[in-house]
Design a protein around this motif. Sequence first.
Motif, PDB file in Angstrom:
ATOM      1  N   THR A 112       0.857  -1.187   0.000  1.00 52.34           N
ATOM      2  CA  THR A 112       0.000   0.000   0.000  1.00 52.34           C
ATOM      3  C   THR A 112       0.891   1.234   0.000  1.00 52.34           C
ATOM      4  O   THR A 112       1.727   1.404   0.902  1.00 52.34           O
ATOM      5  CB  THR A 112      -0.940  -0.016   1.224  1.00 52.34           C
ATOM      6  OG1 THR A 112      -1.730  -1.211   1.160  1.00 52.34           O
ATOM      7  CG2 THR A 112      -1.854   1.198   1.229  1.00 52.34           C
TER       8      THR A 112
ATOM      9  N   ALA B  21      -0.962   6.973  -3.834  1.00 46.00           N
ATOM     10  CA  ALA B  21      -1.485   6.805  -5.197  1.00 46.00           C
ATOM     11  C   ALA B  21      -0.829   7.770  -6.176  1.00 46.00           C
ATOM     12  O   ALA B  21      -0.857   7.556  -7.390  1.00 46.00           O
ATOM     13  CB  ALA B  21      -2.999   7.010  -5.194  1.00 46.00           C
ATOM     14  N   THR B  22      -0.205   8.826  -5.659  1.00 47.44           N
ATOM     15  CA  THR B  22       0.393   9.833  -6.542  1.00 47.44           C
ATOM     16  C   THR B  22       1.758   9.401  -7.077  1.00 47.44           C
ATOM     17  O   THR B  22       2.305  10.055  -7.969  1.00 47.44           O
ATOM     18  CB  THR B  22       0.586  11.145  -5.764  1.00 47.44           C
ATOM     19  OG1 THR B  22       1.256  10.830  -4.537  1.00 47.44           O
ATOM     20  CG2 THR B  22      -0.736  11.822  -5.485  1.00 47.44           C
TER      21      THR B  22
ATOM     22  N   THR C   3      -4.915  -4.049  -8.529  1.00 48.22           N
ATOM     23  CA  THR C   3      -4.743  -2.814  -7.760  1.00 48.22           C
ATOM     24  C   THR C   3      -6.065  -2.467  -7.088  1.00 48.22           C
ATOM     25  O   THR C   3      -7.133  -2.679  -7.658  1.00 48.22           O
ATOM     26  CB  THR C   3      -4.333  -1.634  -8.670  1.00 48.22           C
ATOM     27  OG1 THR C   3      -5.276  -1.534  -9.740  1.00 48.22           O
ATOM     28  CG2 THR C   3      -2.947  -1.806  -9.232  1.00 48.22           C
ATOM     29  N   THR C   4      -5.974  -1.926  -5.871  1.00 47.83           N
ATOM     30  CA  THR C   4      -7.167  -1.493  -5.143  1.00 47.83           C
ATOM     31  C   THR C   4      -6.938  -0.064  -4.655  1.00 47.83           C
ATOM     32  O   THR C   4      -6.090   0.161  -3.780  1.00 47.83           O
ATOM     33  CB  THR C   4      -7.417  -2.400  -3.908  1.00 47.83           C
ATOM     34  OG1 THR C   4      -7.359  -3.764  -4.336  1.00 47.83           O
ATOM     35  CG2 THR C   4      -8.763  -2.105  -3.275  1.00 47.83           C
ATOM     36  N   PRO C   5      -7.631   0.912  -5.237  1.00 49.36           N
ATOM     37  CA  PRO C   5      -7.453   2.286  -4.759  1.00 49.36           C
ATOM     38  C   PRO C   5      -8.212   2.528  -3.457  1.00 49.36           C
ATOM     39  O   PRO C   5      -9.260   1.931  -3.234  1.00 49.36           O
ATOM     40  CB  PRO C   5      -8.046   3.138  -5.886  1.00 49.36           C
ATOM     41  CG  PRO C   5      -8.904   2.214  -6.681  1.00 49.36           C
ATOM     42  CD  PRO C   5      -8.546   0.799  -6.348  1.00 49.36           C
ATOM     43  N   HIS C   6      -7.642   3.367  -2.603  1.00 51.90           N
ATOM     44  CA  HIS C   6      -8.316   3.785  -1.372  1.00 51.90           C
ATOM     45  C   HIS C   6      -8.470   5.297  -1.463  1.00 51.90           C
ATOM     46  O   HIS C   6      -7.579   6.042  -1.053  1.00 51.90           O
ATOM     47  CB  HIS C   6      -7.493   3.413  -0.132  1.00 51.90           C
ATOM     48  CG  HIS C   6      -7.022   1.989  -0.141  1.00 51.90           C
ATOM     49  ND1 HIS C   6      -7.856   0.937   0.102  1.00 51.90           N
ATOM     50  CD2 HIS C   6      -5.795   1.451  -0.393  1.00 51.90           C
ATOM     51  CE1 HIS C   6      -7.175  -0.200   0.014  1.00 51.90           C
ATOM     52  NE2 HIS C   6      -5.921   0.087  -0.298  1.00 51.90           N
ATOM     53  N   THR C   7      -9.585   5.723  -2.029  1.00 54.70           N
ATOM     54  CA  THR C   7      -9.743   7.135  -2.370  1.00 54.70           C
ATOM     55  C   THR C   7      -9.607   8.080  -1.168  1.00 54.70           C
ATOM     56  O   THR C   7      -8.899   9.082  -1.272  1.00 54.70           O
ATOM     57  CB  THR C   7     -11.098   7.347  -3.077  1.00 54.70           C
ATOM     58  OG1 THR C   7     -11.213   6.329  -4.073  1.00 54.70           O
ATOM     59  CG2 THR C   7     -11.176   8.705  -3.732  1.00 54.70           C
TER      60      THR C   7
ATOM     61  N   GLN D 227      -5.997   8.527  -0.369  1.00 51.73           N
ATOM     62  CA  GLN D 227      -5.121   8.706  -1.544  1.00 51.73           C
ATOM     63  C   GLN D 227      -3.988   7.679  -1.571  1.00 51.73           C
ATOM     64  O   GLN D 227      -2.842   8.004  -1.863  1.00 51.73           O
ATOM     65  CB  GLN D 227      -4.572  10.125  -1.586  1.00 51.73           C
ATOM     66  CG  GLN D 227      -5.655  11.152  -1.850  1.00 51.73           C
ATOM     67  CD  GLN D 227      -5.063  12.468  -2.291  1.00 51.73           C
ATOM     68  OE1 GLN D 227      -4.140  12.973  -1.664  1.00 51.73           O
ATOM     69  NE2 GLN D 227      -5.578  13.011  -3.369  1.00 51.73           N
ATOM     70  N   GLN D 228      -4.348   6.463  -1.223  1.00 53.64           N
ATOM     71  CA  GLN D 228      -3.386   5.363  -1.304  1.00 53.64           C
ATOM     72  C   GLN D 228      -3.884   4.342  -2.322  1.00 53.64           C
ATOM     73  O   GLN D 228      -5.049   4.370  -2.738  1.00 53.64           O
ATOM     74  CB  GLN D 228      -3.243   4.669   0.058  1.00 53.64           C
ATOM     75  CG  GLN D 228      -2.532   5.502   1.107  1.00 53.64           C
ATOM     76  CD  GLN D 228      -2.585   4.801   2.440  1.00 53.64           C
ATOM     77  OE1 GLN D 228      -3.645   4.427   2.929  1.00 53.64           O
ATOM     78  NE2 GLN D 228      -1.420   4.613   3.049  1.00 53.64           N
ATOM     79  N   ILE D 229      -3.005   3.451  -2.661  1.00 50.84           N
ATOM     80  CA  ILE D 229      -3.379   2.375  -3.572  1.00 50.84           C
ATOM     81  C   ILE D 229      -2.648   1.108  -3.111  1.00 50.84           C
ATOM     82  O   ILE D 229      -1.498   1.178  -2.684  1.00 50.84           O
ATOM     83  CB  ILE D 229      -3.043   2.741  -5.035  1.00 50.84           C
ATOM     84  CG1 ILE D 229      -3.543   1.692  -6.008  1.00 50.84           C
ATOM     85  CG2 ILE D 229      -1.574   2.979  -5.242  1.00 50.84           C
ATOM     86  CD1 ILE D 229      -3.548   2.176  -7.455  1.00 50.84           C
TER      87      ILE D 229
ATOM     88  N   TYR E 296      -1.181  -2.410  -4.278  1.00 44.03           N
ATOM     89  CA  TYR E 296      -0.791  -3.245  -5.418  1.00 44.03           C
ATOM     90  C   TYR E 296      -0.649  -4.687  -4.930  1.00 44.03           C
ATOM     91  O   TYR E 296       0.054  -4.929  -3.946  1.00 44.03           O
ATOM     92  CB  TYR E 296       0.565  -2.802  -5.975  1.00 44.03           C
ATOM     93  CG  TYR E 296       0.544  -1.476  -6.685  1.00 44.03           C
ATOM     94  CD1 TYR E 296       0.372  -1.409  -8.068  1.00 44.03           C
ATOM     95  CD2 TYR E 296       0.723  -0.293  -5.981  1.00 44.03           C
ATOM     96  CE1 TYR E 296       0.375  -0.196  -8.726  1.00 44.03           C
ATOM     97  CE2 TYR E 296       0.721   0.932  -6.635  1.00 44.03           C
ATOM     98  CZ  TYR E 296       0.548   0.974  -8.005  1.00 44.03           C
ATOM     99  OH  TYR E 296       0.548   2.179  -8.654  1.00 44.03           O
TER     100      TYR E 296
END
Length: 494
Positions: free
Chosen positions: A214, A217-218, A230-234, A237-239, A241
Amino acid sequence: MLLMLLPWLVGGVAACAFLPQLPWQDVPSHPLADQHPALRRAFWSELDTPVLQSAPRYTLRFTVDVSRRLITGTASITVTNRTESPWSDVALRLYPNLAHYGGGNSLELLSVTSQGEPLPFASIESGTAALINLPTLLLPQETTSMDIRYRVRYPRHIRDGYWLFGEYKGIVALPLAYPILALPKSDGSWVLSDGIPLGDALSAEAAFYHVWATVPATMTLVSSAVVRATTPHTPTQQITYELVSGPAREFTLLLGNYQYVEQVVNDLRVRVFYLPGDERAAQTALHYALAALGVYQRYFGPYPFVKLDVVEASLLNRGMEYPTLNLLGTYLFREERDKLEFLTAHEIGHQWWYNLVGNDQVGEPWLDEGLTEYSTYFYYEYIYGRDVAERLRKTRWEIPLNYVRSRDLDAPLGLPATAYSLDNYETIVYGKGALFFHTLRLRLGDEMFLKALRQYRERFAYRVATAHDLQQMFESVSNTSLQDVFSEWVYGGY
Ligand SMILES: [Zn+2]
């Protein structure tokens, strides 16, 4: 432009042509099916070989907090005792605690359990390793698993340097940022030597990685594994992989403001990740990488993985190899572009000599460095002709070795990294190592030399080879005693 064309067309790729996979051909029940996305279809069957079926497996779940420069996570490690001695403990290496990584207590083990029961552990080797006590002896061929909670703090560097580990100017490099099994010795003990800052520190068996990382996301993530999901965590602002590897010596992760160029050749994707402004050099590096892959597959045997990445990193004008991932210093993309080709060819050679065929990189550093260095001779010879390769041999290896000899700093190849000094390490381990392989080639002839080298790659892929194994392989293939040449170059007259 020449570089883009030749080797792929005549190289070893055609033999492994990719066939599209039909849904009913999948083998979901295979114990290593999770790793399939990392391997080219033609090499899935290698997962059935005993050496890979019993290989260590890592499941890593961690979060990288770049504002605090902190990684928190868990590692589940499954390991089989493949030695002939029972184990009363298992040694883990904590590489971030090496002085030339993060140092101090950068990697901290918070707890170790097995099936929910705590396992006692002790810090050894000045904190660069930990010994985990097993509740009962682990006999040969038995398997155990352990679950580890850990935390890693990584440094921020403030001036230009060869930074393998930590953050510099927005690039976060995190090799070995988790506890990794030490290399077991046949007598039940472990390889624990730290090596030297100039040389590679890692000695490890080929293992499988399944990772959930984790990260912000930037930032662009580049790793030694392939992305499966991939799972984004809006809100944060994390993602996350999900990453899987083929057989790999280690797991490495980089984060940065990267862009990339790529070329896909059949089922193999080659990418160069670069920083904004360096696209032209990245395109050039991509051509070199494709050419090197083609030449090495032609001469040394196939490359079984679905991807190969070259990544711009904070390594001055130098490089560093990781599984399916090669780092090249920013200087090579900018003011020292004339060295980009050689370094690209060198690092990619390590995919054969370090990742496929492993060795103790501290105990016998010349085995992978000497052979990787000599691999570049094949690259230059194939692409530009023998005169250019000969010029490389003389200027890069022969003249420096003569200079070192004139200063009385010559040494045998077969010494551990710690036995050399700043004054002779690279000249002996790389240069004299390359010249040794050239000497073997002249002695045996091209055909026999390459036959032995291919069999060495075939026999020791996913294993750990020694100088003795190399000697035996070349002697058995050529049906010739090579004791004199090994004694003279490797063992120093013994
Ligand atoms: Zn190298």
